[in-house]
Motif scaffolding. Structure first.
Motif, PDB file in Angstrom:
ATOM      1  N   SER A   1       0.825  -1.219   0.000  1.00 17.51           N
ATOM      2  CA  SER A   1       0.000   0.000   0.000  1.00 17.51           C
ATOM      3  C   SER A   1       0.854   1.263   0.000  1.00 17.51           C
ATOM      4  CB  SER A   1      -0.915  -0.003   1.230  1.00 17.51           C
ATOM      5  OG  SER A   1      -0.141  -0.033   2.415  1.00 17.51           O
ATOM      6  N   VAL A   2       2.159   1.111   0.215  1.00 15.69           N
ATOM      7  CA  VAL A   2       3.051   2.286   0.173  1.00 15.69           C
ATOM      8  C   VAL A   2       3.257   2.680  -1.286  1.00 15.69           C
ATOM      9  CG1 VAL A   2       5.375   3.122   0.661  1.00 15.69           C
ATOM     10  CG2 VAL A   2       4.187   1.696   2.353  1.00 15.69           C
ATOM     11  N   GLN A   3       2.780   3.869  -1.642  1.00 15.49           N
ATOM     12  CA  GLN A   3       2.783   4.295  -3.045  1.00 15.49           C
ATOM     13  C   GLN A   3       4.034   5.098  -3.388  1.00 15.49           C
ATOM     14  OE1 GLN A   3       0.266   3.203  -5.054  1.00 15.49           O
ATOM     15  NE2 GLN A   3      -0.291   2.110  -3.172  1.00 15.49           N
ATOM     16  N   ASP A   4       4.544   5.880  -2.412  1.00 21.05           N
ATOM     17  CA  ASP A   4       5.703   6.728  -2.724  1.00 21.05           C
ATOM     18  C   ASP A   4       6.444   7.062  -1.440  1.00 21.05           C
ATOM     19  OD1 ASP A   4       7.348   8.172  -4.495  1.00 21.05           O
ATOM     20  OD2 ASP A   4       6.403  10.076  -3.899  1.00 21.05           O
ATOM     21  N   VAL A   5       7.764   7.218  -1.547  1.00 23.68           N
ATOM     22  CA  VAL A   5       8.592   7.613  -0.401  1.00 23.68           C
ATOM     23  C   VAL A   5       9.555   8.693  -0.876  1.00 23.68           C
ATOM     24  CG1 VAL A   5      10.312   6.876   1.308  1.00 23.68           C
ATOM     25  CG2 VAL A   5       8.488   5.291   0.644  1.00 23.68           C
TER      26      VAL A   5
END
Lengths: 88, 88
Positions: free
Chosen positions: A33-37
């Motif tokens: 679910s992590v889309q961007d960092v």
């Protein structure tokens, strides 16, 4: 004495390869679910000053001269609070 | 979609040589009022989640598994806000 919290981040237009690598690693670790960092630096500075304005001016100067690259980075003073001077 | 701001800092008991070096450099640049500098990492993460609680749980998990060294670092979720999903 004042304590400042400063955030230095890459400008949105600047590619962040480290952020991309962390994104991939986090997703591999089971968090799709992590889309961007996006990565950045954090500084806590203790400044001796007569007033909050003077302390902020010093922090701003330190960011402009050293902590943030004016070409690729933005800095934000997240907090600036009076602090007890630690016993010598 | 949620955007989280995360701060990862060394535990106070851990020596911060980079902070010491920055302190010295800043003072050499004409800011003797800077008494101490501690360094850390900053992350902005975009997480797809049904609720803020689920988003926070994912961010916490990413910190515990990858972004913060559990032996020497502490992490803090500075902010967690809903964000529009960018057009694909």
């Amino acid at each position: 004495m004042y304590t400042a919290h400063v955030r230095v981040t890459l400008r949105p237009s600047i590619l962040d390869p480290q952020g991309k690598a962390i994104r991939a690693a986090v997703r591999d670790l089971g968090m799709p679910s992590v889309q961007d960092v996006r990565t950045g630096k954090f500084f806590e500075m203790k400044v001796e000053a007569e007033s909050a304005e003077l302390a902020e001016a010093t922090v701003r100067q330190a960011c402009e001269k050293l902590l943030a690259n004016p070409v690729t980075e933005d800095f934000t003073i997240l907090a600036l609070v009076p602090t007890e001077t630690e016993a010598a």
